[in-house]
Structures are given as C-alpha cells and as structure tokens.
Design a protein around this motif. Sequence first.
Motif, PDB file in Angstrom:
ATOM      1  N   GLU A  30     -18.796 -54.629 -64.407  1.00  0.00           N
ATOM      2  CA  GLU A  30     -19.723 -55.213 -63.324  1.00  0.00           C
ATOM      3  C   GLU A  30     -19.968 -53.904 -62.280  1.00  0.00           C
ATOM      4  O   GLU A  30     -20.980 -53.797 -62.111  1.00  0.00           O
ATOM      5  CB  GLU A  30     -19.186 -56.303 -62.649  1.00  0.00           C
ATOM      6  N   ILE A  31     -18.888 -53.320 -61.927  1.00  0.00           N
ATOM      7  CA  ILE A  31     -19.004 -52.322 -60.916  1.00  0.00           C
ATOM      8  C   ILE A  31     -19.843 -51.105 -61.559  1.00  0.00           C
ATOM      9  O   ILE A  31     -20.769 -50.505 -60.765  1.00  0.00           O
ATOM     10  CB  ILE A  31     -17.781 -51.898 -60.405  1.00  0.00           C
ATOM     11  N   MET A  32     -19.619 -50.744 -62.593  1.00  0.00           N
ATOM     12  CA  MET A  32     -20.496 -49.903 -63.390  1.00  0.00           C
ATOM     13  C   MET A  32     -21.977 -50.316 -63.555  1.00  0.00           C
ATOM     14  O   MET A  32     -22.798 -49.468 -63.293  1.00  0.00           O
ATOM     15  CB  MET A  32     -19.865 -49.486 -64.472  1.00  0.00           C
ATOM     16  N   ARG A  33     -22.260 -51.334 -63.885  1.00  0.00           N
ATOM     17  CA  ARG A  33     -23.408 -52.026 -64.074  1.00  0.00           C
ATOM     18  C   ARG A  33     -24.418 -51.973 -62.927  1.00  0.00           C
ATOM     19  O   ARG A  33     -25.366 -51.380 -62.609  1.00  0.00           O
ATOM     20  CB  ARG A  33     -23.448 -53.233 -64.771  1.00  0.00           C
ATOM     21  N   ASP A  34     -23.664 -52.582 -61.680  1.00  0.00           N
ATOM     22  CA  ASP A  34     -24.228 -52.789 -60.557  1.00  0.00           C
ATOM     23  C   ASP A  34     -24.658 -51.511 -59.825  1.00  0.00           C
ATOM     24  O   ASP A  34     -25.610 -51.093 -59.007  1.00  0.00           O
ATOM     25  CB  ASP A  34     -23.466 -53.665 -59.709  1.00  0.00           C
ATOM     26  N   ARG A  35     -23.809 -50.222 -60.092  1.00  0.00           N
ATOM     27  CA  ARG A  35     -23.856 -49.147 -59.274  1.00  0.00           C
ATOM     28  C   ARG A  35     -24.220 -48.031 -60.172  1.00  0.00           C
ATOM     29  O   ARG A  35     -24.592 -47.036 -59.925  1.00  0.00           O
ATOM     30  CB  ARG A  35     -22.473 -48.587 -58.761  1.00  0.00           C
ATOM     31  N   HIS A  36     -24.537 -48.530 -61.500  1.00  0.00           N
ATOM     32  CA  HIS A  36     -24.981 -47.189 -62.566  1.00  0.00           C
ATOM     33  C   HIS A  36     -24.364 -46.125 -62.621  1.00  0.00           C
ATOM     34  O   HIS A  36     -24.576 -44.982 -62.736  1.00  0.00           O
ATOM     35  CB  HIS A  36     -26.552 -46.726 -62.005  1.00  0.00           C
ATOM     36  N   TYR A  37     -22.952 -46.374 -62.884  1.00  0.00           N
ATOM     37  CA  TYR A  37     -21.650 -45.373 -63.070  1.00  0.00           C
ATOM     38  C   TYR A  37     -21.664 -45.602 -64.772  1.00  0.00           C
ATOM     39  O   TYR A  37     -21.946 -46.441 -65.301  1.00  0.00           O
ATOM     40  CB  TYR A  37     -20.521 -45.648 -62.620  1.00  0.00           C
ATOM     41  N   ARG A  38     -21.154 -44.283 -65.250  1.00  0.00           N
ATOM     42  CA  ARG A  38     -20.840 -44.403 -66.674  1.00  0.00           C
ATOM     43  C   ARG A  38     -19.443 -44.054 -66.605  1.00  0.00           C
ATOM     44  O   ARG A  38     -18.699 -44.478 -67.641  1.00  0.00           O
ATOM     45  CB  ARG A  38     -21.388 -43.042 -67.536  1.00  0.00           C
ATOM     46  N   HIS A  39     -18.737 -43.582 -65.569  1.00  0.00           N
ATOM     47  CA  HIS A  39     -17.300 -43.615 -65.514  1.00  0.00           C
ATOM     48  C   HIS A  39     -16.672 -43.934 -64.257  1.00  0.00           C
ATOM     49  O   HIS A  39     -17.481 -44.025 -63.185  1.00  0.00           O
ATOM     50  CB  HIS A  39     -16.908 -42.060 -65.670  1.00  0.00           C
ATOM     51  N   LEU A  40     -15.395 -44.355 -64.268  1.00  0.00           N
ATOM     52  CA  LEU A  40     -14.780 -44.973 -63.033  1.00  0.00           C
ATOM     53  C   LEU A  40     -13.569 -44.538 -62.890  1.00  0.00           C
ATOM     54  O   LEU A  40     -12.640 -44.767 -63.826  1.00  0.00           O
ATOM     55  CB  LEU A  40     -15.012 -46.706 -63.025  1.00  0.00           C
ATOM     56  N   PRO A  41     -13.011 -44.078 -61.632  1.00  0.00           N
ATOM     57  CA  PRO A  41     -11.435 -43.482 -61.565  1.00  0.00           C
ATOM     58  C   PRO A  41     -10.709 -44.844 -61.512  1.00  0.00           C
ATOM     59  O   PRO A  41     -10.936 -45.712 -60.787  1.00  0.00           O
ATOM     60  CB  PRO A  41     -11.558 -42.716 -60.257  1.00  0.00           C
ATOM     61  N   VAL A  42      -9.258 -44.680 -62.045  1.00  0.00           N
ATOM     62  CA  VAL A  42      -8.261 -45.734 -61.936  1.00  0.00           C
ATOM     63  C   VAL A  42      -7.564 -45.042 -61.048  1.00  0.00           C
ATOM     64  O   VAL A  42      -6.818 -44.089 -61.108  1.00  0.00           O
ATOM     65  CB  VAL A  42      -7.782 -46.239 -63.418  1.00  0.00           C
ATOM     66  N   VAL A  43      -7.354 -46.023 -59.994  1.00  0.00           N
ATOM     67  CA  VAL A  43      -6.464 -45.508 -58.847  1.00  0.00           C
ATOM     68  C   VAL A  43      -5.126 -46.497 -58.557  1.00  0.00           C
ATOM     69  O   VAL A  43      -5.306 -47.734 -58.338  1.00  0.00           O
ATOM     70  CB  VAL A  43      -7.274 -45.275 -57.471  1.00  0.00           C
ATOM     71  N   GLU A  44      -4.128 -45.988 -58.458  1.00  0.00           N
ATOM     72  CA  GLU A  44      -2.854 -46.820 -58.227  1.00  0.00           C
ATOM     73  C   GLU A  44      -2.691 -46.953 -56.534  1.00  0.00           C
ATOM     74  O   GLU A  44      -3.363 -46.248 -55.812  1.00  0.00           O
ATOM     75  CB  GLU A  44      -1.691 -46.321 -58.745  1.00  0.00           C
ATOM     76  N   GLU A  45      -1.983 -47.976 -56.163  1.00  0.00           N
ATOM     77  CA  GLU A  45      -1.768 -48.050 -54.776  1.00  0.00           C
ATOM     78  C   GLU A  45      -1.395 -46.740 -54.254  1.00  0.00           C
ATOM     79  O   GLU A  45      -0.496 -46.000 -54.930  1.00  0.00           O
ATOM     80  CB  GLU A  45      -0.643 -48.960 -54.453  1.00  0.00           C
TER      81      GLU A  45
END
Length: 84
Positions: A30-45
């Motif tokens: 949903e984030i990728m669709r809404d913001r037109h991203y193809r990649h998204l970083p995975v970040v821990e606390e």
Amino acid sequence: KDPKKVTIADIMTQNPDTIGPDDSALEALEIMRDRHYRHLPVVEEGGRVIGMVSVRDLYEVMKEELEASIRETEAFVFGDRYGA
C-alpha cells in the motif's frame, strides 16, 4: 549527469518512507502503491536498515497467499478432491 561526478546524495530519496520487520506485505504494498515506490527500506527500532523489499518480492508473497486461499476455497466447496 556524469556518473563520475554524481554522488549518491544527489540522486537518493531524502528521508524515505520505511517499514518495520513486523509490518505486513500488504502494508508495504500500500505504501509503495500510494507513493509510487519500487523499493522500500526495512528498518528496525533505532533506525538501523536491515533490508530492502521490492515490488517483485511482495508480488511473490501475495501470489502465494492468493494461491493458498484458492486451494482452501476449492477444498471447502468441492471437498477434498483437490488434495487440500
């Protein structure tokens, strides 16, 4: 732009949106669709990047979930003829 002179900071997304390791594939899509991203970083606390997820990765997960759901529905509707 000349690749010998361009820095990563010149072309990267500043303050990118991120997801956490416990977020769902659907949330990421949903984030990728809404913001037109193809990649998204995975970040821990604490802000440490622990991975990167792509649309292709998430497509595979959603495809497998959909196929499993279809098998379960067929087993329910038609009995155990499909080996579910």
